[in-house]
Write a protein that holds these residues in place. Structure first.
Motif, PDB file in Angstrom:
ATOM      1  N   GLU A  89     -20.131 -34.268  -9.306  1.00 38.53           N
ATOM      2  CA  GLU A  89     -19.510 -33.515 -10.388  1.00 38.53           C
ATOM      3  C   GLU A  89     -18.515 -32.501  -9.846  1.00 38.53           C
ATOM      4  O   GLU A  89     -18.765 -31.834  -8.833  1.00 38.53           O
ATOM      5  CB  GLU A  89     -20.566 -32.751 -11.183  1.00 38.53           C
ATOM      6  N   GLU A  90     -17.391 -32.356 -10.539  1.00 39.91           N
ATOM      7  CA  GLU A  90     -16.432 -31.319 -10.199  1.00 39.91           C
ATOM      8  C   GLU A  90     -16.920 -29.986 -10.763  1.00 39.91           C
ATOM      9  O   GLU A  90     -17.500 -29.936 -11.860  1.00 39.91           O
ATOM     10  CB  GLU A  90     -15.058 -31.668 -10.764  1.00 39.91           C
ATOM     11  N   VAL A  91     -16.706 -28.916 -10.020  1.00 35.34           N
ATOM     12  CA  VAL A  91     -17.179 -27.601 -10.461  1.00 35.34           C
ATOM     13  C   VAL A  91     -15.992 -26.670 -10.667  1.00 35.34           C
ATOM     14  O   VAL A  91     -14.927 -26.841 -10.053  1.00 35.34           O
ATOM     15  CB  VAL A  91     -18.159 -26.986  -9.437  1.00 35.34           C
ATOM     16  N   CYS A  92     -16.167 -25.701 -11.532  1.00 38.48           N
ATOM     17  CA  CYS A  92     -15.158 -24.669 -11.738  1.00 38.48           C
ATOM     18  C   CYS A  92     -15.268 -23.627 -10.631  1.00 38.48           C
ATOM     19  O   CYS A  92     -16.373 -23.270 -10.209  1.00 38.48           O
ATOM     20  CB  CYS A  92     -15.366 -24.003 -13.095  1.00 38.48           C
ATOM     21  N   LYS A 112      -8.236 -27.117  -3.027  1.00 34.31           N
ATOM     22  CA  LYS A 112      -7.634 -27.744  -4.205  1.00 34.31           C
ATOM     23  C   LYS A 112      -8.680 -28.123  -5.245  1.00 34.31           C
ATOM     24  O   LYS A 112      -8.417 -28.072  -6.457  1.00 34.31           O
ATOM     25  CB  LYS A 112      -6.878 -29.006  -3.787  1.00 34.31           C
ATOM     26  N   ARG A 113      -9.848 -28.542  -4.777  1.00 33.88           N
ATOM     27  CA  ARG A 113     -10.846 -29.111  -5.680  1.00 33.88           C
ATOM     28  C   ARG A 113     -12.212 -28.985  -5.033  1.00 33.88           C
ATOM     29  O   ARG A 113     -12.349 -29.104  -3.827  1.00 33.88           O
ATOM     30  CB  ARG A 113     -10.487 -30.584  -5.915  1.00 33.88           C
ATOM     31  N   ILE A 114     -13.245 -28.752  -5.848  1.00 31.49           N
ATOM     32  CA  ILE A 114     -14.608 -28.643  -5.323  1.00 31.49           C
ATOM     33  C   ILE A 114     -15.525 -29.528  -6.161  1.00 31.49           C
ATOM     34  O   ILE A 114     -15.498 -29.493  -7.396  1.00 31.49           O
ATOM     35  CB  ILE A 114     -15.120 -27.187  -5.338  1.00 31.49           C
ATOM     36  N   THR A 115     -16.335 -30.331  -5.481  1.00 32.47           N
ATOM     37  CA  THR A 115     -17.339 -31.155  -6.151  1.00 32.47           C
ATOM     38  C   THR A 115     -18.691 -30.959  -5.481  1.00 32.47           C
ATOM     39  O   THR A 115     -18.777 -30.525  -4.319  1.00 32.47           O
ATOM     40  CB  THR A 115     -16.978 -32.653  -6.095  1.00 32.47           C
ATOM     41  N   ARG A 116     -19.747 -31.310  -6.207  1.00 32.74           N
ATOM     42  CA  ARG A 116     -21.086 -31.326  -5.618  1.00 32.74           C
ATOM     43  C   ARG A 116     -21.285 -32.665  -4.922  1.00 32.74           C
ATOM     44  O   ARG A 116     -20.960 -33.720  -5.474  1.00 32.74           O
ATOM     45  CB  ARG A 116     -22.141 -31.138  -6.707  1.00 32.74           C
ATOM     46  N   GLY A 162     -14.132 -15.228  -0.679  1.00 30.22           N
ATOM     47  CA  GLY A 162     -14.093 -16.683  -0.540  1.00 30.22           C
ATOM     48  C   GLY A 162     -13.889 -17.352  -1.878  1.00 30.22           C
ATOM     49  O   GLY A 162     -12.847 -17.172  -2.517  1.00 30.22           O
ATOM     50  N   TYR A 163     -14.897 -18.082  -2.351  1.00 26.86           N
ATOM     51  CA  TYR A 163     -14.789 -18.792  -3.627  1.00 26.86           C
ATOM     52  C   TYR A 163     -16.055 -18.589  -4.462  1.00 26.86           C
ATOM     53  O   TYR A 163     -17.173 -18.693  -3.952  1.00 26.86           O
ATOM     54  CB  TYR A 163     -14.557 -20.293  -3.392  1.00 26.86           C
ATOM     55  N   ARG A 164     -15.797 -18.302  -5.732  1.00 24.16           N
ATOM     56  CA  ARG A 164     -16.890 -18.179  -6.698  1.00 24.16           C
ATOM     57  C   ARG A 164     -16.993 -19.508  -7.440  1.00 24.16           C
ATOM     58  O   ARG A 164     -16.029 -19.959  -8.063  1.00 24.16           O
ATOM     59  CB  ARG A 164     -16.622 -17.040  -7.676  1.00 24.16           C
ATOM     60  N   ILE A 165     -18.159 -20.143  -7.363  1.00 26.51           N
ATOM     61  CA  ILE A 165     -18.354 -21.455  -7.958  1.00 26.51           C
ATOM     62  C   ILE A 165     -19.363 -21.353  -9.093  1.00 26.51           C
ATOM     63  O   ILE A 165     -20.402 -20.707  -8.965  1.00 26.51           O
ATOM     64  CB  ILE A 165     -18.882 -22.461  -6.908  1.00 26.51           C
ATOM     65  N   GLU A 206     -12.024 -29.853  -1.181  1.00 27.81           N
ATOM     66  CA  GLU A 206     -10.831 -30.579  -0.764  1.00 27.81           C
ATOM     67  C   GLU A 206      -9.764 -29.574  -0.355  1.00 27.81           C
ATOM     68  O   GLU A 206      -9.401 -28.686  -1.130  1.00 27.81           O
ATOM     69  CB  GLU A 206     -10.335 -31.449  -1.908  1.00 27.81           C
ATOM     70  N   VAL A 207      -9.264 -29.702   0.860  1.00 22.94           N
ATOM     71  CA  VAL A 207      -8.306 -28.714   1.382  1.00 22.94           C
ATOM     72  C   VAL A 207      -6.973 -29.362   1.692  1.00 22.94           C
ATOM     73  O   VAL A 207      -6.826 -30.581   1.689  1.00 22.94           O
ATOM     74  CB  VAL A 207      -8.861 -28.027   2.637  1.00 22.94           C
TER      75      VAL A 207
END
Length: 471
Positions: free
Chosen positions: A438-441, A429-433, A448-451, A470-471
């Motif tokens: 900080e929230e990342v795009c 749902k959401r990714i932060t460092r 998988g996921y490109r950040i 966040e899952v």
């Protein structure tokens, strides 16, 4: 450090009627198979195992009079292990003379610069959550004021006996407890000093190996004398030195399967009446009293699915070694990440100096590890395994609804880039460092996921960085 030990040498020990067979390499034992693990029925022990699996990092210490020589602890006393254990003995001496010299080291052991509060401060700064300390190694020297042996720090034969910290275990354990660090008492079930184990007057003569000098089944009175002595010392540690979270038993050859039954189970059950839930690590034995598995100087290739802890040296030796070299903070943090991603704990071992101080090189590495944990510890402490565990240069852990993707950099020259590809397949749902919050795009891809990291500034390659998904 991520592969199981190879090229193990088989050492066959023979007594008159029994043969003990172990797979060892320079004193390092195989560990128990996970499929043989027995989950304890005691609910308080199971709760303590949850606590144990939250801790992740222990400071382990092997220390005794042998530190004065800078050689391996105890093992050089065993004639059967002389080929590898006496390679640091560079003076001309017979095995008999060496054993006499070794057993006399108590007469010169005087670590007057020992300061338990400083040790505890260093452990706290390193991020250690529990201590594993050698109350007695195989050589039988006791680091506490035992009533059952004169071979101890507090005996008049040891110059340290007049020091204010002479009853060392009590001061050490209390200093660590005050800082919220758990206590594990290491105890060797073998004792090569007591005359009820390495006894004279038997056919073996002066040639000794790790087992007793006699066959216990043929001399039950002698063996029972040793059992009583051993049980008394174990109970003494558990009754007179405060709360113990763990009792950590070494010398796996001392077991019923080898005809050397010290009836450890009955002692542990008695102790748990006043130390409820205390864990017992009867290593390499299996069964109800090996509450967690203890790989030594290695890391399993895959998660074990049961509680476990790898004991690994920060330097090249468990005991103090002069001019030793130590793992860098980068190396030890990557080791910790590897272990935690597979569901284990790391017991990182440091051998104190004979004067009572910790080596400066070890302190630098420990503090460097602690600096990384100060920032990224949420991805380590209190976590559990999360598939795919390790993939590419990522390791994964999980706590509640957060998956921690830990990107590791084994070398300083590896570039930490602005675009990161995380090989995780679950819904996010959401990714932060973790470091900056900080929230990342991000966007989902087949892999998988490109950040995309905001405000990315190229610079020094970190040991590892963490993304909270966040899952």
């Amino acid at each position: 450090m991520s592969e199981v030990l190879e090229n193990k040498e088989e050492v066959v020990m023979e007594t008159e009627e029994t043969t003990e067979k172990e797979v060892v390499e320079n004193g390092v034992h195989n560990y128990s198979a996970a499929e043989d693990y027995v989950w304890p029925e005691d609910e308080k022990v199971r709760q303590k195992l949850e606590w144990f699996q939250d801790q992740k990092l222990a400071l382990m210490m092997h220390w005794g009079p042998y530190s004065q020589l800078g050689i391996v602890e105890s093992w050089a006393l065993s004639d059967a292990d002389a080929e590898w254990s006496r390679d640091g003995i560079d003076w001309d001496v017979s095995g008999k003379e060496f054993k006499e010299q070794y057993f006399d080291l108590n007469k010169t052991f005087n670590p007057i610069r020992f300061e338990p509060e400083k040790w505890a401060d260093i452990a706290k700064e390193a991020g250690a959550k529990y201590l594993i300390f050698t109350t007695k190694h195989h050589d039988g020297f006791c680091m506490w004021d035992t009533k059952y042996s004169d071979y101890k720090l507090t005996d008049e034969s040891c110059p340290f006996h007049t020091h204010k910290y002479a009853d060392l275990i009590g001061h050490l354990f209390e200093s660590f407890r005050k800082r919220g660090i758990g206590i594990a008492a290491y105890f060797s079930k073998a004792d090569w000093h007591i005359d009820s184990y390495w006894a004279e007057g038997f056919p073996r003569g002066e040639y000794m190996y790790r087992g007793p000098s006699y066959v216990p089944a043929e001399h039950p009175e002698k063996w029972e004398e040793f059992v009583e002595f051993t049980q008394n010392q174990i109970k003494e540690l558990a009754t007179e030195y405060g709360k113990l979270d763990i009792m950590w038993f070494d010398a796996g050859w001392v077991c019923a399967q080898n005809g050397q039954d010290i009836r450890l189970g009955e002692v542990i059950e008695e102790i748990r009446k006043w130390q409820p839930g205390m864990l017992c690590a009867d290593r390499t034995i299996g069964g109800l009293y090996e509450n967690y598995i203890t790989p030594e100087q290695c890391v399993p290739e895959e998660p074990l699915g049961v509680p476990w802890e790898s004991c690994i040296t920060l330097g090249t030796s468990f005991s103090f070694k002069y001019e030793d070299t130590y793992k860098t903070p980068r190396e030890v943090v990557n080791l910790l990440i590897d272990i935690v991603a597979k569901g284990g704990n790391l017991a990182i071992n440091v051998g104190p100096q004979p004067d009572g101080r910790l080596p400066e090189g070890a302190i630098r590495s420990l503090k460097g590890m602690g600096q990384w944990l100060d920032v990224y510890g949420d991805a380590i402490y209190g976590t559990r395994v999360c598939a795919p565990y390790k993939k590419d240069r990522f390791a994964f852990t999980k706590k509640e609804n957060i998956v921690y993707a830990i990107e590791t950099f084994e070398e300083e020259g590896m570039l930490a880039e602005e675009i990161v590809h995380v090989p995780y397949q679950g819904d996010v749902k959401r990714i932060t460092r973790l470091d900056t919050k900080e929230e990342v795009c991000f966007e989902k891809t087949e892999e998988g996921y490109r950040i995309e990291i905001p405000n990315f500034v190229p610079g020094e390659t970190p040991i590892a960085r963490v993304f909270c998904m966040e899952v």
